[in-house]
Write an enzyme that holds these catalytic residues in place. Structure first.
Site, PDB file in Angstrom:
ATOM      1  N   GLU A  74      85.080 -26.231  21.365  1.00 41.91           N
ATOM      2  CA  GLU A  74      84.078 -25.384  22.016  1.00 41.91           C
ATOM      3  C   GLU A  74      83.455 -24.485  20.962  1.00 41.91           C
ATOM      4  O   GLU A  74      84.154 -23.967  20.083  1.00 41.91           O
ATOM      5  CB  GLU A  74      84.743 -24.531  23.102  1.00 41.91           C
ATOM      6  CG  GLU A  74      83.847 -23.475  23.732  1.00 41.91           C
ATOM      7  CD  GLU A  74      84.592 -22.623  24.759  1.00 41.91           C
ATOM      8  OE1 GLU A  74      85.547 -23.132  25.371  1.00 41.91           O
ATOM      9  OE2 GLU A  74      84.214 -21.445  24.940  1.00 41.91           O
TER      10      GLU A  74
ATOM     11  N   GLU B 187      77.820 -14.705  23.475  1.00 42.50           N
ATOM     12  CA  GLU B 187      78.853 -14.346  24.450  1.00 42.50           C
ATOM     13  C   GLU B 187      79.240 -12.881  24.300  1.00 42.50           C
ATOM     14  O   GLU B 187      79.335 -12.352  23.184  1.00 42.50           O
ATOM     15  CB  GLU B 187      80.103 -15.222  24.271  1.00 42.50           C
ATOM     16  CG  GLU B 187      81.131 -15.012  25.380  1.00 42.50           C
ATOM     17  CD  GLU B 187      82.328 -15.941  25.263  1.00 42.50           C
ATOM     18  OE1 GLU B 187      82.936 -16.262  26.306  1.00 42.50           O
ATOM     19  OE2 GLU B 187      82.655 -16.335  24.131  1.00 42.50           O
TER      20      GLU B 187
END
Length: 314
Positions: free
Chosen positions: A133, A138
């Protein structure tokens, strides 16, 4: 012999120069996102206080809409929720295509802000965490700066010292060893995330993935140093001209070919959950996260992405 060496050196130089040049393979803008991405009406894997809806529901409730070069995805901001019912309606999009070696450039005007928000722009393999990932954008609860992170299975780590302008938050990418924290890098500027990002008019994020490294860059909207190929969404880009990335993940202690598979691109907004909920009070947000989400729909008026475009190069 000298001539052969000269030719060989020139060939290697040209190959090296061309190695950072990529041609545009995909361009998404406005309603084009609806054709290239699928709404995932799934249970939130990060246990947020959200209810991810399908495309028909998202369009009917204006949780997803486009106007010209504006593509909006957002959480519901009008409904008071029952504590015993489902979470706040929100959106999680997944690209229909998968990517390995590529460059992704995001032109984002606005990202979700507010207590409880946990927005993300990321890429992930089908067999998590075994195919890896890559989190590009974020953060939680308006806490700056942005953090870009790799999440893998065991056997992947980053060197403590490397060529990047950001600050490492951890160097072990193994989710099992880090309670899913992975190996993150914090951007050097506060306008890379949240209200400061939005006040500046957003900016550009770029991620380059190869078999030997992953790099992430950020330029704020009025940054004089933004490369012209990034700013204009050019048909080709040369990442060698982009300067030092704020996040640099080399493969010297992580075999990328075995830790990262084909990735889908994800854009999502969850609320509370494993990260935002766990640090809700520590980040200065009031009361209980789930209760806050349930009872304060107007708190999510600014909980939306406004994406101008996404360009992908291969």
């Amino acid at each position: 012999m000298f001539a052969s060496r000269t030719f060989l050196s020139l060939a290697c130089f040209v190959a090296s120069a061309l190695g950072a040049t990529y041609q545009q393979t995909d361009s998404h803008q406005g309603s084009g996102f609806l054709k290239a991405f699928t709404h995932q009406a799934i249970a939130d894997p990060t246990h947020g206080r959200v209810n991810y809806v399908d495309q028909a529901t998202a369009l009917a409730q204006n949780l997803t809409f486009s106007s010209g070069d504006h593509f909006i995805i957002r959480a519901d901001h009008t409904t008071v929720l029952s504590a015993s019912g489902p979470g706040r309606n929100s959106v999680r999009l997944q690209s229909n295509k998968q990517y390995t070696t590529h460059v992704a450039v995001w032109n984002i005007r606005h990202m979700p802000q507010g207590c409880a928000t946990w927005p993300a722009v990321w890429e992930v393999g089908a067999n998590w965490p075994n195919q890896g990932e890559v989190d590009i954008v974020e953060g939680v609860n308006d806490q700056t700066p942005n953090q870009s992170t790799l999440h893998t299975n065991s056997g992947c780590s980053m060197p403590a010292s490397r060529s990047q302008t950001g600050t490492s938050a951890g160097n072990n990418c193994d989710v099992a060893a880090t309670n899913n924290a992975g190996c993150g890098v914090k951007a050097p500027t506060s306008n890379s995330y949240g209200p400061a990002f939005n006040s500046a008019g957003g900016g550009w994020y770029a991620m380059e993935r190869t078999s030997s490294f992953i790099k992430v860059w950020f330029w704020s909207r009025n940054d004089a140093s933004v490369p012209s190929d990034v700013k204009n969404g050019a048909t080709s880009v040369n990442t060698d001209n982009w300067g030092t990335p704020y996040a640099y993940f080399p493969s010297q202690s992580c075999d990328f070919n075995s830790h990262f598979g084909p990735h889908n691109i994800i854009i999502n907004l969850t609320l509370c959950g494993d990260w935002a909920g766990a640090v809700f009070n520590a980040d200065g947000c009031p009361g209980d996260c789930a209760t806050y989400v349930n009872q304060n729909p107007s708190a999510f008026t600014n909980a939306y992405f406004d994406i101008q475009w996404l360009k992908i190069y291969g």
